[in-house]
Design a protein around this motif. Structure first.
Motif, PDB file in Angstrom:
ATOM      1  N   GLU A 105       0.818  -1.216   0.000  1.00  0.00           N
ATOM      2  CA  GLU A 105       0.000   0.000   0.000  1.00  0.00           C
ATOM      3  C   GLU A 105       0.849   1.263   0.000  1.00  0.00           C
ATOM      4  OE1 GLU A 105      -4.168  -1.284   2.160  1.00  0.00           O
ATOM      5  OE2 GLU A 105      -2.566  -0.470   3.414  1.00  0.00           O
ATOM      6  N   GLN A 106       1.876   1.297   0.847  1.00  0.00           N
ATOM      7  CA  GLN A 106       2.651   2.523   1.031  1.00  0.00           C
ATOM      8  C   GLN A 106       3.673   2.763  -0.078  1.00  0.00           C
ATOM      9  OE1 GLN A 106       2.167   4.877   3.460  1.00  0.00           O
ATOM     10  NE2 GLN A 106       0.361   3.649   3.956  1.00  0.00           N
ATOM     11  N   VAL A 107       4.211   1.699  -0.657  1.00  0.00           N
ATOM     12  CA  VAL A 107       5.269   1.849  -1.659  1.00  0.00           C
ATOM     13  C   VAL A 107       4.744   1.765  -3.087  1.00  0.00           C
ATOM     14  CG1 VAL A 107       7.466   0.910  -2.504  1.00  0.00           C
ATOM     15  CG2 VAL A 107       6.989   0.917  -0.045  1.00  0.00           C
ATOM     16  N   PHE A 108       3.800   0.849  -3.333  1.00  0.00           N
ATOM     17  CA  PHE A 108       3.420   0.546  -4.708  1.00  0.00           C
ATOM     18  C   PHE A 108       2.042   1.059  -5.114  1.00  0.00           C
ATOM     19  CE2 PHE A 108       6.503  -2.691  -3.434  1.00  0.00           C
ATOM     20  CZ  PHE A 108       7.428  -2.566  -4.463  1.00  0.00           C
ATOM     21  N   ARG A 109       1.166   1.302  -4.181  1.00  0.00           N
ATOM     22  CA  ARG A 109      -0.190   1.722  -4.542  1.00  0.00           C
ATOM     23  C   ARG A 109      -0.211   3.238  -4.742  1.00  0.00           C
ATOM     24  NH1 ARG A 109      -5.239  -0.318  -1.017  1.00  0.00           N
ATOM     25  NH2 ARG A 109      -5.434  -1.978  -2.564  1.00  0.00           N
ATOM     26  N   VAL A 110      -0.030   3.665  -5.977  1.00  0.00           N
ATOM     27  CA  VAL A 110       0.041   5.091  -6.303  1.00  0.00           C
ATOM     28  C   VAL A 110      -1.337   5.571  -6.749  1.00  0.00           C
ATOM     29  CG1 VAL A 110       1.149   6.827  -7.755  1.00  0.00           C
ATOM     30  CG2 VAL A 110       2.441   4.809  -7.008  1.00  0.00           C
ATOM     31  N   PRO A 111      -1.896   6.600  -6.110  1.00  0.00           N
ATOM     32  CA  PRO A 111      -3.231   7.065  -6.490  1.00  0.00           C
ATOM     33  C   PRO A 111      -3.226   7.764  -7.844  1.00  0.00           C
ATOM     34  CG  PRO A 111      -2.288   8.489  -4.795  1.00  0.00           C
ATOM     35  CD  PRO A 111      -1.356   7.321  -4.944  1.00  0.00           C
ATOM     36  N   GLY A 112      -4.265   7.517  -8.618  1.00  0.00           N
ATOM     37  CA  GLY A 112      -4.457   8.233  -9.866  1.00  0.00           C
ATOM     38  C   GLY A 112      -5.133   9.565  -9.601  1.00  0.00           C
ATOM     39  N   PRO A 113      -5.184  10.449 -10.603  1.00  0.00           N
ATOM     40  CA  PRO A 113      -5.765  11.788 -10.412  1.00  0.00           C
ATOM     41  C   PRO A 113      -7.213  11.761  -9.933  1.00  0.00           C
ATOM     42  CG  PRO A 113      -4.563  11.677 -12.473  1.00  0.00           C
ATOM     43  CD  PRO A 113      -4.619  10.277 -11.945  1.00  0.00           C
ATOM     44  N   SER A 114      -7.964  10.739 -10.345  1.00  0.00           N
ATOM     45  CA  SER A 114      -9.390  10.708  -9.986  1.00  0.00           C
ATOM     46  C   SER A 114      -9.680   9.813  -8.788  1.00  0.00           C
ATOM     47  CB  SER A 114     -10.217  10.232 -11.183  1.00  0.00           C
ATOM     48  OG  SER A 114      -9.831   8.913 -11.557  1.00  0.00           O
ATOM     49  N   ASP A 115      -8.645   9.246  -8.187  1.00  0.00           N
ATOM     50  CA  ASP A 115      -8.865   8.329  -7.062  1.00  0.00           C
ATOM     51  C   ASP A 115      -9.354   9.052  -5.822  1.00  0.00           C
ATOM     52  OD1 ASP A 115      -8.487   5.550  -7.506  1.00  0.00           O
ATOM     53  OD2 ASP A 115      -6.364   5.900  -7.866  1.00  0.00           O
ATOM     54  N   THR A 116     -10.264   8.399  -5.126  1.00  0.00           N
ATOM     55  CA  THR A 116     -10.649   8.805  -3.771  1.00  0.00           C
ATOM     56  C   THR A 116     -10.059   7.768  -2.822  1.00  0.00           C
ATOM     57  OG1 THR A 116     -12.652   7.442  -3.764  1.00  0.00           O
ATOM     58  CG2 THR A 116     -12.831   9.689  -4.673  1.00  0.00           C
ATOM     59  N   PRO A 117     -10.024   8.040  -1.532  1.00  0.00           N
ATOM     60  CA  PRO A 117      -9.547   7.006  -0.598  1.00  0.00           C
ATOM     61  C   PRO A 117     -10.289   5.685  -0.753  1.00  0.00           C
ATOM     62  CG  PRO A 117      -9.708   9.107   0.529  1.00  0.00           C
ATOM     63  CD  PRO A 117     -10.304   9.318  -0.844  1.00  0.00           C
ATOM     64  N   GLU A 118     -11.573   5.761  -1.104  1.00  0.00           N
ATOM     65  CA  GLU A 118     -12.378   4.552  -1.247  1.00  0.00           C
ATOM     66  C   GLU A 118     -11.987   3.770  -2.502  1.00  0.00           C
ATOM     67  OE1 GLU A 118     -14.046   7.208   1.524  1.00  0.00           O
ATOM     68  OE2 GLU A 118     -13.660   7.602  -0.612  1.00  0.00           O
ATOM     69  N   THR A 119     -11.834   4.469  -3.634  1.00  0.00           N
ATOM     70  CA  THR A 119     -11.476   3.760  -4.870  1.00  0.00           C
ATOM     71  C   THR A 119     -10.056   3.209  -4.791  1.00  0.00           C
ATOM     72  OG1 THR A 119     -10.714   5.792  -5.973  1.00  0.00           O
ATOM     73  CG2 THR A 119     -13.040   5.163  -6.259  1.00  0.00           C
ATOM     74  N   LEU A 120      -9.190   3.948  -4.109  1.00  0.00           N
ATOM     75  CA  LEU A 120      -7.814   3.468  -3.959  1.00  0.00           C
ATOM     76  C   LEU A 120      -7.775   2.203  -3.104  1.00  0.00           C
ATOM     77  CD1 LEU A 120      -4.882   4.188  -4.711  1.00  0.00           C
ATOM     78  CD2 LEU A 120      -4.722   5.401  -2.531  1.00  0.00           C
ATOM     79  N   ALA A 121      -8.541   2.207  -2.019  1.00  0.00           N
ATOM     80  CA  ALA A 121      -8.573   1.045  -1.123  1.00  0.00           C
ATOM     81  C   ALA A 121      -9.186  -0.173  -1.801  1.00  0.00           C
ATOM     82  CB  ALA A 121      -9.350   1.386   0.143  1.00  0.00           C
ATOM     83  N   ALA A 122     -10.055   0.055  -2.789  1.00  0.00           N
ATOM     84  CA  ALA A 122     -10.727  -1.056  -3.470  1.00  0.00           C
ATOM     85  C   ALA A 122      -9.850  -1.681  -4.551  1.00  0.00           C
ATOM     86  CB  ALA A 122     -12.034  -0.573  -4.084  1.00  0.00           C
ATOM     87  N   ARG A 123      -8.756  -1.043  -4.895  1.00  0.00           N
ATOM     88  CA  ARG A 123      -7.899  -1.534  -5.971  1.00  0.00           C
ATOM     89  C   ARG A 123      -7.082  -2.733  -5.477  1.00  0.00           C
ATOM     90  NH1 ARG A 123      -3.936   2.829  -8.069  1.00  0.00           N
ATOM     91  NH2 ARG A 123      -5.925   3.902  -8.391  1.00  0.00           N
ATOM     92  N   PRO A 124      -6.985  -3.799  -6.270  1.00  0.00           N
ATOM     93  CA  PRO A 124      -6.159  -4.944  -5.860  1.00  0.00           C
ATOM     94  C   PRO A 124      -4.714  -4.527  -5.605  1.00  0.00           C
ATOM     95  CG  PRO A 124      -7.516  -5.505  -7.752  1.00  0.00           C
ATOM     96  CD  PRO A 124      -7.658  -4.030  -7.569  1.00  0.00           C
ATOM     97  N   LEU A 125      -4.044  -5.224  -4.694  1.00  0.00           N
ATOM     98  CA  LEU A 125      -2.669  -4.884  -4.352  1.00  0.00           C
ATOM     99  C   LEU A 125      -1.689  -5.298  -5.443  1.00  0.00           C
ATOM    100  CD1 LEU A 125      -2.726  -5.836  -0.566  1.00  0.00           C
ATOM    101  CD2 LEU A 125      -2.585  -3.536  -1.523  1.00  0.00           C
TER     102      LEU A 125
END
Length: 211
Positions: free
Chosen positions: A130-150
């Motif tokens: 989550e901290q190193v590899f999960r990079v948020p996109g411009p339209s991501d919200t905390p909810e959509t980011l959390a829903a993305r597979p690792l």
């Protein structure tokens, strides 16, 4: 190779080979993670290993298994593309990379990341991804980011399946039996984890920063 045959073999190797190695390791500071490499042709175990963080923080169960595999004589050693890789716990970012670089194109795991966090108090697999590899996109919200597979469990390098995935491929009439077997083998790790947690509290020797 049927799903039933594969699941049966992986459970047997876990109980007969990996658990005894892990029992010896956790008593002196290593974590509960183990791995095995099997020849795909007949599911014979080629290499079986467990975590050795007493020696190095990089020697996770999977990495230690890969190191031992390549330390064996090349003559007679199967190509990685002709092997099945098994990890007792879903591989962390380090081990995902190790499996990929080594050329294993298929792996299976017993415990999920969430199990590692909730059952074994080892949250770092999820934290690092989550901290190193999960990079948020411009339209991501905390909810959509959390829903993305690792990570992508099916990609150009490998296909990853949990035992739950394997169970879904087994005929309905056999599924209840194998679900009970999975639960039974998982239960073997309760005492191993208790030993690991006691050693952690007592300051058992380990090269790992993240305990």
């Amino acid at each position: 190779m049927s799903a039933t045959e594969l699941l049966s073999t992986l459970l047997r190797i876990t109980e007969d080979r990996i658990v005894p190695l892990t029992r010896a390791g956790v008593s002196s500071g290593s974590k509960v993670f183990g791995a095995a490499i099997l020849a795909r042709s007949d599911l014979t175990p080629v290499t079986v290993a467990t975590n050795n963080e007493r020696a190095s923080p990089l020697l996770h169960g999977e990495i230690n298994c890969i190191q031992e595999f390549f330390a064996s004589p090349a003559e007679g050693r199967p190509a990685t593309k002709d092997c099945v890789f098994f990890s007792t716990h879903e591989p962390c970012s380090l081990c995902l990379s190790g499996i990929t670089w080594a050329g294993f194109n298929e792996f299976y795991y017993l415990f999920t990341y969430e199990d590692s966090r909730d059952l074994f108090s080892i949250p770092y697999d999820i934290d690092i991804l989550e901290q190193v590899f999960r990079v948020p996109g411009p339209s991501d919200t905390p909810e959509t980011l959390a829903a993305r597979p690792l990570y992508n469990r099916k990609n150009k390098f490998f296909t990853a399946k949990s035992f739950v995935d394997l169970l879904a491929e087994i005929p309905d009439a056999e599924r209840e039996h194998w679900a009970a077997e999975i639960a039974r083998v998982k239960d073997l790790y309760k005492s191993l984890d208790a030993t690991y947690q006691e050693g952690k509290k007592a300051g058992a020797e380990s090269a790992s920063v993240w305990k």
